[in-house]
Every structure is written in structure tokens, then in C-alpha cells.
Motif scaffolding. Structure first.
Motif, PDB file in Angstrom:
ATOM      1  N   THR A 224       1.159  -1.062  -0.246  1.00 18.89           N
ATOM      2  CA  THR A 224      -0.379  -0.227  -0.108  1.00 18.89           C
ATOM      3  C   THR A 224       0.595   1.362   0.064  1.00 18.89           C
ATOM      4  N   HIS A 226       1.145   5.039   0.785  1.00 22.06           N
ATOM      5  CA  HIS A 226       0.827   6.957   1.945  1.00 22.06           C
ATOM      6  C   HIS A 226       0.820   7.377   0.910  1.00 22.06           C
ATOM      7  N   TYR A 233       4.262   0.481   2.015  1.00 20.42           N
ATOM      8  CA  TYR A 233       4.629  -0.087   3.159  1.00 20.42           C
ATOM      9  C   TYR A 233       3.764  -1.781   2.118  1.00 20.42           C
ATOM     10  N   HIS A 278      -3.004  -1.838   5.731  1.00 18.62           N
ATOM     11  CA  HIS A 278      -3.717  -0.354   4.878  1.00 18.62           C
ATOM     12  C   HIS A 278      -3.727   1.083   5.515  1.00 18.62           C
ATOM     13  N   ILE A 279      -3.313   2.498   5.159  1.00 19.72           N
ATOM     14  CA  ILE A 279      -3.336   3.089   6.199  1.00 19.72           C
ATOM     15  C   ILE A 279      -4.560   4.142   5.904  1.00 19.72           C
ATOM     16  N   ASP A 280      -4.409   4.918   6.956  1.00 23.70           N
ATOM     17  CA  ASP A 280      -5.666   6.257   7.309  1.00 23.70           C
ATOM     18  C   ASP A 280      -5.791   6.653   5.980  1.00 23.70           C
ATOM     19  N   GLY A 283      -3.069   9.590   6.222  1.00 16.60           N
ATOM     20  CA  GLY A 283      -1.762   8.949   6.086  1.00 16.60           C
ATOM     21  C   GLY A 283      -0.990   8.890   8.059  1.00 16.60           C
ATOM     22  N   LYS A 284      -2.115   9.161   8.366  1.00 15.86           N
ATOM     23  CA  LYS A 284      -0.861   8.952   9.861  1.00 15.86           C
ATOM     24  C   LYS A 284      -0.435   7.253  10.563  1.00 15.86           C
ATOM     25  N   LEU A 286      -0.652   3.278  10.260  1.00 14.08           N
ATOM     26  CA  LEU A 286      -1.102   1.655   9.503  1.00 14.08           C
ATOM     27  C   LEU A 286      -1.792   0.499  10.295  1.00 14.08           C
ATOM     28  N   TYR A 287      -2.454  -0.067  10.108  1.00 15.28           N
ATOM     29  CA  TYR A 287      -3.289  -0.947  10.528  1.00 15.28           C
ATOM     30  C   TYR A 287      -2.144  -2.771   9.391  1.00 15.28           C
ATOM     31  N   ILE A 301       2.528   6.049  11.801  1.00 13.90           N
ATOM     32  CA  ILE A 301       3.454   6.681  11.273  1.00 13.90           C
ATOM     33  C   ILE A 301       4.235   8.232  11.190  1.00 13.90           C
ATOM     34  N   LEU A 307       8.041   3.717  11.190  1.00  9.09           N
ATOM     35  CA  LEU A 307       7.018   3.534  11.743  1.00  9.09           C
ATOM     36  C   LEU A 307       7.523   3.333  13.365  1.00  9.09           C
TER      37      LEU A 307
END
Length: 375
Positions: A224, A226, A233, A278-280, A283-284, A286-287, A301, A307
Motif C-alpha cells: 500500500t 502513503h 508499505y 491499510h493506511i488511514d 496518512g497518520k 498504518l494497520y 507513521i 513506523l
């Protein structure tokens, strides 16, 4: 006065339209335990609940899904199609209801297709054949139907894990934010292959820097970007870790910033493989999902793309596969392959942490969760 009144009325009408847009969810599944195929739900954001709308019959494990950028079509890989050649199917989306109607199908030119993605122009689909170790490139016609593959790449090689890396296993193909490159994760050979895309001709060729490698035995799975396009990532499935890259937007080349960043707690001793990432929207955070530990790992992030672990959230189910952060960043939906449910979490946008809402929806062997707005 009349002009002002008409402006006010237009404003009210637009607000009503915005409020009436339904949030539709599509769930891809394995054909196990009575699964009918693809499941369609409507999400009610106010109550945080999912209501069933439709189940679409497909007995060939329509596991992974992708929505066309127009919002008019949906594509599924059919992972359980004939052993030598998998398939990929196209469906129309009814924009008023979200319901699906089958359009056509094509060969994926390889066994065990497990991932499909569509480029931003909506003219090309990329299908990853896990069993076949190959990537197929299929044109999408103006009516949303799939044409026969116009290009394909067969990966070759092995990795140190003789059980899982006995040959190439293409696991995903992820489009760059600029739509110029596609990044193909191969679990079997510990590589991310990078291709230039000709979207008009639905053809690809190796980029000037044709691949990035990760630590042997890691097992690249999903990838994914950013939101700023500078960082990317990678889930390393077999080492339950994540690799962090910076990206050259001109050439598409990746530079490793951090490799094998561990996702599991130090005291976890069981069996685990990582699945999705996934990133929210901000962009703050990551899961990454962990199957076995049955949790989402949460990272903050940094401005440099690196990380810092924030914590782990148990997912309230068994074997969390794909998960979805909704486009507004308020909710997270987790698909559990082995406990036949999708669980819903509220997301704290400041801390990135999750709270289970208590909502769990029954779906047999769910793999993939997508959301679209209907109008």
C-alpha cells in the motif's frame, strides 16, 4: 429575492442528495460452509450497522474484489475455478441499489487467482495468480466487460521456505498513485516486481528499476502507498512483519527504509501469518492484520515514513483476512475467514486506536471487504 431563494433550494436539494447516497459494502468469500458467493450490504453510518441487500451466486470462491473507478462495475477473482486456469468475473453495479448483475468472465491464464486491481482510467485489470505464479493483464471495455488477456508475466524462482516458496506465488498487483507503475508482490521469490503500464494498450514492461527485494523467507503479500505517494508499505506474510520503502516518483524505484519491522508482541509464541495492510485517509496510521494472533497491529507513521507501534487490537474473530478502513476514517471492518463474521470497530482519528462496537455480521468465509457509495 427569487435568485436567493433558488440558490437556497438548490443547496437543500444537493444536501438531500448527499444524505441519500447509500454506503454499499461488497464482501468476497470462499465457497465454504454454505457461502453463496458475493454478499452485498448497506452500511448505516449513524447506527454503525450493516444490513444485507443481496447475495450473488458464485460457487468458485470469489475471494478478492475490485470496484471500477466509475463505480459502475465490480470485478471478482474466482479462486476456486478449474485447477489449471482460474477465472475473473465482471458485474454491473446498480447505482440506485448497489445490487450486482453478472456481465462476463475471462480466464486469468493461471491457477488460484487471489487478487484483482483496476487502473485509475478503468481500462485495465491486473489479476494475480497465486497458484500459477503469474500476472495477467486484461483490457476492460467501455461497457465494463473484460476482454481476453492482452499481456501476462510468468515469475520464476524459489525462496528458502521449501513448503511455501517452492515456486513463484504472485499475491497482489498494486497501482502507484500516479497510475504509471504497478507493483507486483511475489510471496514465493521475496520480490516486488515493478512494471511500467501502457493503460491504453493494456500492456506492461519492466520498469528501469525492475524490482525490490526483501529479506529471504519474508513472503511479500500486499502493498500500500502513503497518501503523499512518497512512502510505501509491504506485508511480509511469513515473518509477520512490514517493510517500509521510499519511492522515486519519476522512475517508480523503491528504496528500503526499514525491513522486517515486527508486528507481533514479543511474548506471542503461537503460529501466525500476516495478511492485509491499510493506511488511514489522513496518512497518520498504518494497520496490519495478523492471522493466528487474531488482531490488527497499529503503527503511527512518522514524517520520515517510519513506523512506531501504537498497539494491537483483537479483532473478535478467527483468521482476520482483509479489512477496510472506511473512506472517512471513522470505522474499520474486519473479515474473518474461519469464524464466518465481519466485525465493526470505531476508530479514534487522533490516536489511531480502535474500539469494538459489538456489531458482528454473519458471512460464511469472508475474505475481502469493499465500500462504495451509490446514488
Amino acid at each position: 429575492m427569487n435568485k436567493l431563494l433558488s440558490i437556497v433550494l438548490i443547496g437543500i436539494s444537493l444536501t438531500a442528495q448527499a444524505q441519500s447516497a447509500k454506503e454499499i459494502m461488497y464482501i468476497g468469500t470462499y465457497s465454504l460452509r454454505g457461502s453463496e458467493g458475493i454478499y452485498v450490504f448497506e452500511f448505516d453510518r449513524k447506527t454503525g450497522t450493516m444490513q444485507p441487500i443481496q447475495s450473488v451466486s458464485n460457487a468458485k470462491s470469489p475471494s478478492f474484489l475490485a470496484i471500477h473507478p466509475s463505480g459502475k462495475y465490480l470485478y471478482s477473482v474466482n479462486e476456486g475455478a478449474a485447477k489449471t486456469e482460474g477465472g475473473v468475473s465482471a458485474y454491473t453495479i446498480d447505482r440506485a441499489t448497489g445490487k450486482l448483475t453478472f456481465l462476463n468472465g475471462q480466464s486469468s491464464l493461471g491457477a488460484g487467482p487471489c487478487h484483482v486491481s483496476v487502473d485509475q482510467t478503468g481500462k485495465t485489470a491486473f489479476v494475480s495468480n497465486y497458484g500459477g505464479g503469474s500476472l495477467a493483464v486484461l483490457p476492460i471495455k467501455a461497457d465494463g466487460t473484460l476482454g481476453e488477456a492482452t499481456d501476462s508475466v510468468q515469475d520464476e524462482g524459489t525462496g528458502p521456505n521449501t513448503q511455501r516458496q517452492e515456486k513463484a506465488h504472485v499475491h497482489s498487483a498494486t497501482l502507484a498513485p500516479d497510475n504509471r507503475f504497478v507493483y507486483v508482490a511475489d510471496l514465493g521469490i521475496d520480490k516486488l516486481n515493478i512494471y511500467d503500464i501502457d493503460v491504453k494498450a493494456s500492456k506492461i514492461k519492466p520498469a528501469s528499476t525492475p524490482y525490490a527485494t526483501v529479506k529471504p523467507g519474508s513472503g511479500p503479500r500486499h502493498f500500500t502507498f502513503h497518501p503523499n505517494g512518497k512512502y510505501a508499505y509491504l506485508v511480509e506474510e511469513m515473518t509477520s512483519s512490514v517493510a517500509v520503502f521510499s519511492r522515486n516518483p519519476q522512475t517508480g524505484a523503491l528504496t528500503m527504509l526499514e525491513d522486517n519491522v515486527k508486528t507481533l508482541p514479543a511474548d506471542f509464541t503461537g503460529q501466525n501469518t500476516s495478511a492485509d495492510i491499510h493506511i488511514d485517509p489522513s496518512g497518520k496510521f498504518l494497520y496490519q492484520s495478523n492471522r493466528g494472533y487474531n488482531a490488527l497491529t497499529i503503527f503511527a507513521i512518522g514524517n520520515d515514513g517510519k513506523l512506531t507501534k501504537v498497539g494491537d487490537q483483537p479483532t473478535e474473530g478467527k483468521t482476520p483476512r482483509n479489512f477496510l478502513i472506511d473512506p472517512k476514517g471513522e470505522f474499520v471492518f474486519v473479515a474473518h475467514q474461519d469464524s464466518d463474521n465481519i466485525t465493526i470497530f470505531k476508530r479514534d482519528q487522533k490516536t489511531g486506536k480502535l474500539t469494538y462496537t459489538g456489531q458482528s455480521v454473519k458471512v460464511p468465509a469472508p475474505v475481502c471487504v469493499l465500500m462504495a457509495s451509490s446514488h
